[in-house]
Design a protein around this motif. Structure first.
Motif, PDB file in Angstrom:
ATOM      1  N   ILE A  82       0.731  -1.231  -0.094  1.00  0.00           N
ATOM      2  CA  ILE A  82      -0.126  -0.046   0.162  1.00  0.00           C
ATOM      3  C   ILE A  82       1.068   1.006  -0.194  1.00  0.00           C
ATOM      4  O   ILE A  82       1.010   1.848  -0.819  1.00  0.00           O
ATOM      5  CB  ILE A  82      -1.213  -0.193   1.475  1.00  0.00           C
ATOM      6  N   GLY A  83       2.261   1.398   1.372  1.00  0.00           N
ATOM      7  CA  GLY A  83       2.427   2.265   0.444  1.00  0.00           C
ATOM      8  C   GLY A  83       3.102   2.010  -0.206  1.00  0.00           C
ATOM      9  O   GLY A  83       3.451   3.617  -0.784  1.00  0.00           O
ATOM     10  N   ALA A  84       4.002   1.743  -0.667  1.00  0.00           N
ATOM     11  CA  ALA A  84       4.436   1.764  -2.424  1.00  0.00           C
ATOM     12  C   ALA A  84       3.446   1.995  -3.285  1.00  0.00           C
ATOM     13  O   ALA A  84       4.427   2.744  -4.327  1.00  0.00           O
ATOM     14  CB  ALA A  84       5.578   0.446  -2.574  1.00  0.00           C
ATOM     15  N   TRP A  85       2.248   1.603  -3.422  1.00  0.00           N
ATOM     16  CA  TRP A  85       1.482   2.728  -4.128  1.00  0.00           C
ATOM     17  C   TRP A  85       1.036   3.464  -4.734  1.00  0.00           C
ATOM     18  O   TRP A  85       0.482   5.041  -5.405  1.00  0.00           O
ATOM     19  CB  TRP A  85       0.327   1.791  -4.006  1.00  0.00           C
ATOM     20  N   TYR A  86       1.146   4.396  -3.006  1.00  0.00           N
ATOM     21  CA  TYR A  86       0.892   5.489  -3.309  1.00  0.00           C
ATOM     22  C   TYR A  86       2.345   6.792  -2.818  1.00  0.00           C
ATOM     23  O   TYR A  86       1.826   7.900  -3.033  1.00  0.00           O
ATOM     24  CB  TYR A  86       0.007   5.721  -1.923  1.00  0.00           C
ATOM     25  N   ALA A  87       3.367   5.912  -2.672  1.00  0.00           N
ATOM     26  CA  ALA A  87       4.191   6.983  -2.544  1.00  0.00           C
ATOM     27  C   ALA A  87       4.670   7.341  -3.965  1.00  0.00           C
ATOM     28  O   ALA A  87       5.148   8.835  -4.009  1.00  0.00           O
ATOM     29  CB  ALA A  87       5.424   6.237  -2.396  1.00  0.00           C
ATOM     30  N   GLY A  88       4.767   6.768  -5.291  1.00  0.00           N
ATOM     31  CA  GLY A  88       5.112   7.953  -6.259  1.00  0.00           C
ATOM     32  C   GLY A  88       4.075   8.622  -6.891  1.00  0.00           C
ATOM     33  O   GLY A  88       5.126  10.506  -7.300  1.00  0.00           O
ATOM     34  N   ASN A 412      11.829   6.374 -17.255  1.00  0.00           N
ATOM     35  CA  ASN A 412      12.030   8.153 -17.885  1.00  0.00           C
ATOM     36  C   ASN A 412      11.361   9.113 -16.887  1.00  0.00           C
ATOM     37  O   ASN A 412      11.095   8.414 -16.019  1.00  0.00           O
ATOM     38  CB  ASN A 412      11.320   8.132 -19.099  1.00  0.00           C
ATOM     39  N   ASN A 413      11.920  10.275 -17.070  1.00  0.00           N
ATOM     40  CA  ASN A 413      11.813  10.952 -15.684  1.00  0.00           C
ATOM     41  C   ASN A 413       9.854  11.685 -15.784  1.00  0.00           C
ATOM     42  O   ASN A 413       9.729  11.174 -14.654  1.00  0.00           O
ATOM     43  CB  ASN A 413      12.163  12.662 -16.706  1.00  0.00           C
ATOM     44  N   LYS A 414       9.649  11.569 -16.640  1.00  0.00           N
ATOM     45  CA  LYS A 414       7.924  11.719 -16.545  1.00  0.00           C
ATOM     46  C   LYS A 414       7.185  10.373 -15.858  1.00  0.00           C
ATOM     47  O   LYS A 414       6.619  11.471 -15.316  1.00  0.00           O
ATOM     48  CB  LYS A 414       7.248  11.746 -18.781  1.00  0.00           C
ATOM     49  N   ILE A 415       7.567   9.127 -15.860  1.00  0.00           N
ATOM     50  CA  ILE A 415       6.880   7.337 -15.591  1.00  0.00           C
ATOM     51  C   ILE A 415       8.002   7.257 -14.630  1.00  0.00           C
ATOM     52  O   ILE A 415       7.522   6.860 -13.602  1.00  0.00           O
ATOM     53  CB  ILE A 415       6.344   7.280 -16.423  1.00  0.00           C
ATOM     54  N   ARG A 416       8.685   8.263 -13.843  1.00  0.00           N
ATOM     55  CA  ARG A 416       9.724   7.291 -12.503  1.00  0.00           C
ATOM     56  C   ARG A 416       9.209   7.060 -11.803  1.00  0.00           C
ATOM     57  O   ARG A 416       9.172   5.293 -11.629  1.00  0.00           O
ATOM     58  CB  ARG A 416      11.360   8.352 -12.911  1.00  0.00           C
ATOM     59  N   ALA A 417       8.644   8.040 -10.629  1.00  0.00           N
ATOM     60  CA  ALA A 417       8.378   7.809  -9.646  1.00  0.00           C
ATOM     61  C   ALA A 417       6.478   6.752  -9.214  1.00  0.00           C
ATOM     62  O   ALA A 417       6.541   5.965  -8.992  1.00  0.00           O
ATOM     63  CB  ALA A 417       7.558   9.060  -8.878  1.00  0.00           C
ATOM     64  N   MET A 418       5.598   6.970 -10.229  1.00  0.00           N
ATOM     65  CA  MET A 418       4.694   6.242 -10.657  1.00  0.00           C
ATOM     66  C   MET A 418       5.275   4.630 -11.020  1.00  0.00           C
ATOM     67  O   MET A 418       4.476   3.764 -10.349  1.00  0.00           O
ATOM     68  CB  MET A 418       3.510   6.847 -11.484  1.00  0.00           C
ATOM     69  N   ALA A 419       6.211   4.737 -11.762  1.00  0.00           N
ATOM     70  CA  ALA A 419       6.151   3.517 -12.621  1.00  0.00           C
ATOM     71  C   ALA A 419       7.302   2.433 -11.444  1.00  0.00           C
ATOM     72  O   ALA A 419       7.043   1.565 -11.158  1.00  0.00           O
ATOM     73  CB  ALA A 419       7.142   3.423 -13.553  1.00  0.00           C
ATOM     74  N   LEU A 420       7.933   3.069 -10.525  1.00  0.00           N
ATOM     75  CA  LEU A 420       8.296   2.630  -9.314  1.00  0.00           C
ATOM     76  C   LEU A 420       7.297   2.364  -8.709  1.00  0.00           C
ATOM     77  O   LEU A 420       7.871   0.751  -7.751  1.00  0.00           O
ATOM     78  CB  LEU A 420       9.891   3.750  -8.912  1.00  0.00           C
ATOM     79  N   ALA A 421       6.373   3.089  -8.309  1.00  0.00           N
ATOM     80  CA  ALA A 421       5.449   2.464  -7.028  1.00  0.00           C
ATOM     81  C   ALA A 421       4.897   1.382  -7.611  1.00  0.00           C
ATOM     82  O   ALA A 421       4.177   0.448  -6.871  1.00  0.00           O
ATOM     83  CB  ALA A 421       4.899   3.585  -6.540  1.00  0.00           C
ATOM     84  N   VAL A 422       4.696   1.359  -9.063  1.00  0.00           N
ATOM     85  CA  VAL A 422       3.751   0.480  -9.254  1.00  0.00           C
ATOM     86  C   VAL A 422       4.885  -0.996  -9.028  1.00  0.00           C
ATOM     87  O   VAL A 422       4.685  -2.400  -8.435  1.00  0.00           O
ATOM     88  CB  VAL A 422       3.432  -0.010 -10.290  1.00  0.00           C
TER      89      VAL A 422
END
Length: 480
Positions: A82-88, A412-422
């Motif tokens: 859960i924490g990883a999912w929302y962190a991005g 890439n810079n556009k998706i890094r945080a969200m992709a890492l979260a998933v």
């Protein structure tokens, strides 16, 4: 006019000398800030392992049944997902440093709440909160480290995340051992008449406070700052920690962010025809394969496992400590190699080596006679121990640190945080699946359990050959 103003702002930040803008950054400074970010990994390892010394005493104190006790332990993994999912999303909206502070706060709340727990039910809630901190830290640390590291050092600095994790696991084992040494048992009172197992949980508060305090002393990610339009601060951070031609780097970052929508959320991960981008699937599968080769079975069940096959309690604990130390030493090897020979070769050698070791263990446990539910290894027991520790060597040199390095840098810079979260959420779900299915699988036969992990190790080799691209030395702005 706007371009001229941007150029003027950037030049205004170079008052400490134009030569710094095209030269190298201070490596010592960069190591310090990445090490601070990696403290989240230390808490990640500490929190997931500290329960090991307390679990038996907790069950006895609360008269907890097997189900509730198991839930109180495993629920931290659900919290981590859960924490990883929302962190991005939080990292993209508010910044990388605020997410570190949120994670530190969750660790602190979990430490205090777990220490003062009055029932197995509220303990599970505090463990869930701590798990959410673990998940957030597992996303933000690799992302931040990748974004503030020079490309030539990014692999080594990214590996600090895994080093911090395994050091946290080892530290929690030592703290648990020291506390029990002082009281005699995790169930016995220690200081102020408070049970030792409560002090085990309280001990997490110290690194949590340290993490939160040190997070306030490090700069925000330059990639995040450029995305928010704060080019002056971004230039200062790049000059101090990344080096190179700062003007050119900011131009590259801005170009890589073109077309990015504010607060787009998980929609940035979808391709035009629907479904997830291929690179996101690669990140997810890297995470899943890291777990499906059974590494956490070694960490979570090793002591119980070796006792079940005839080792004394003392020998089993010693084997667990040796395994933990081995993991630290092999992570050092990975740090030395990851920027020299690359990520992909390490993943291939690691997966193949793990597969061979797991196959040996599957054969040994598969052919061993079972008496009263316990495999009788006889003379092959020492071979099983060697194979298990060699398995940790291969994991520690490869899939342990390299997966975190790649998850931080491959998007890439556009998706890094969200992709890492998933990808990190997938990793925690896979961790939960492996941890909860091992006991019933081992009841059927340890040979079957290790045979399944063997299969996934060899599938991982095929996956890396076909789908994983080398990222050694590539700038983050060059990632597709």
């Amino acid at each position: 006019m706007r371009a001229a103003k941007v150029k003027e702002d950037l030049m205004a930040t170079a008052s400490d000398g134009r030569t710094q803008q095209t030269g190298g950054a201070g490596i010592g400074r960069t190591v310090l800030v990445t090490g601070t970010a990696a403290l989240g990994g230390f808490l990640f390892g500490y929190d997931t392992a500290v329960i090991n010394g307390a679990v038996k005493a907790v069950g006895q104190y609360f008269h907890a049944g097997a189900f509730m006790l198991g839930l109180a332990v495993a629920i931290a993994l659900i919290g981590a997902a859960i924490g990883a999912w929302y962190a991005g999303g939080l990292a993209d909206r508010f910044g990388r440093i605020p997410v570190m502070l949120i994670a530190a706060g969750m660790f602190l709340i979990s430490a205090i709440g777990s220490g003062f727990a009055f029932s197995i039910y509220d303990l599970a809630i505090w463990r869930l909160i701590g798990g959410m901190g673990v998940g957030a830290a597992s996303v933000i640390a690799p992302a931040y480290i990748a974004e503030i590291s020079p490309a030539r050092l990014r692999g080594r600095l990214g590996s600090l995340q895994q080093m911090a994790i395994v050091t946290g696991i080892f530290a929690s084992l030592l703290v648990d051992y020291a506390l029990v040494l002082g009281s005699g048992s995790a169930s016995d009172p220690l200081w102020f008449g408070v049970e030792t197992w409560r002090w085990m949980f309280f001990s997490l508060a110290i690194p949590a406070l340290l993490y939160g305090g040190m997070a306030l002393t490090i700069p925000e990610s330059p990639r995040y700052l450029v995305g928010k339009g704060d080019l002056v601060k971004a230039a200062h951070v790049l000059r101090q920690y990344v080096g190179g031609d700062v003007d050119a780097k900011i131009t590259e970052i801005r170009h890589s962010l073109e077309g990015r929508q504010e607060h787009a959320g998980f929609s940035v991960l979808r391709k035009a025809g629907g479904g997830l981008l291929p690179i996101v699937w690669v990140g997810i599968l890297l995470s899943v394969f890291q777990q499906f080769t059974g590494i956490n079975v070694i960490f979570y069940y090793s002591s119980v496992l070796w006792q079940a096959v005839g080792f004394t309690e003392q020998d089993a604990l010693l084997t667990t400590v040796i395994t933990s130390v081995t993991n630290i030493l092999t992570t050092i090897i990975a740090i030395a190699l990851v920027d020299r020979i690359g990520r992909k070769p390490l993943l291939l050698v690691g997966a193949a080596g793990q597969g061979v070791c797991l196959l040996i263990m599957a054969i040994i446990f598969g052919i061993a006679p079972v008496v009263n539910g316990v495999p009788q290894l006889g003379g092959t027991g020492i071979i099983a121990v060697i194979a298990a520790n060699l398995y940790v060597v291969f994991f520690g040199c490869s899939w342990g640190p390299v997966v975190w390095v790649m998850l931080g840098e491959m998007f890439n810079n556009k998706i890094r945080a969200m992709a890492l979260a998933v990808a990190a959420s997938a990793q925690w779900v896979a961790n939960f699946v492996v941890s909860t299915t091992f006991p019933p699988l081992s009841d059927v036969g340890l040979g079957l359990a290790y045979g399944i992990y063997t299969l996934f190790a060899f599938l991982a080799v095929i996956f890396v050959v076909r789908y994983v691209q080398e990222t050694k030395g590539k700038e983050l702005e060059d990632m597709v």
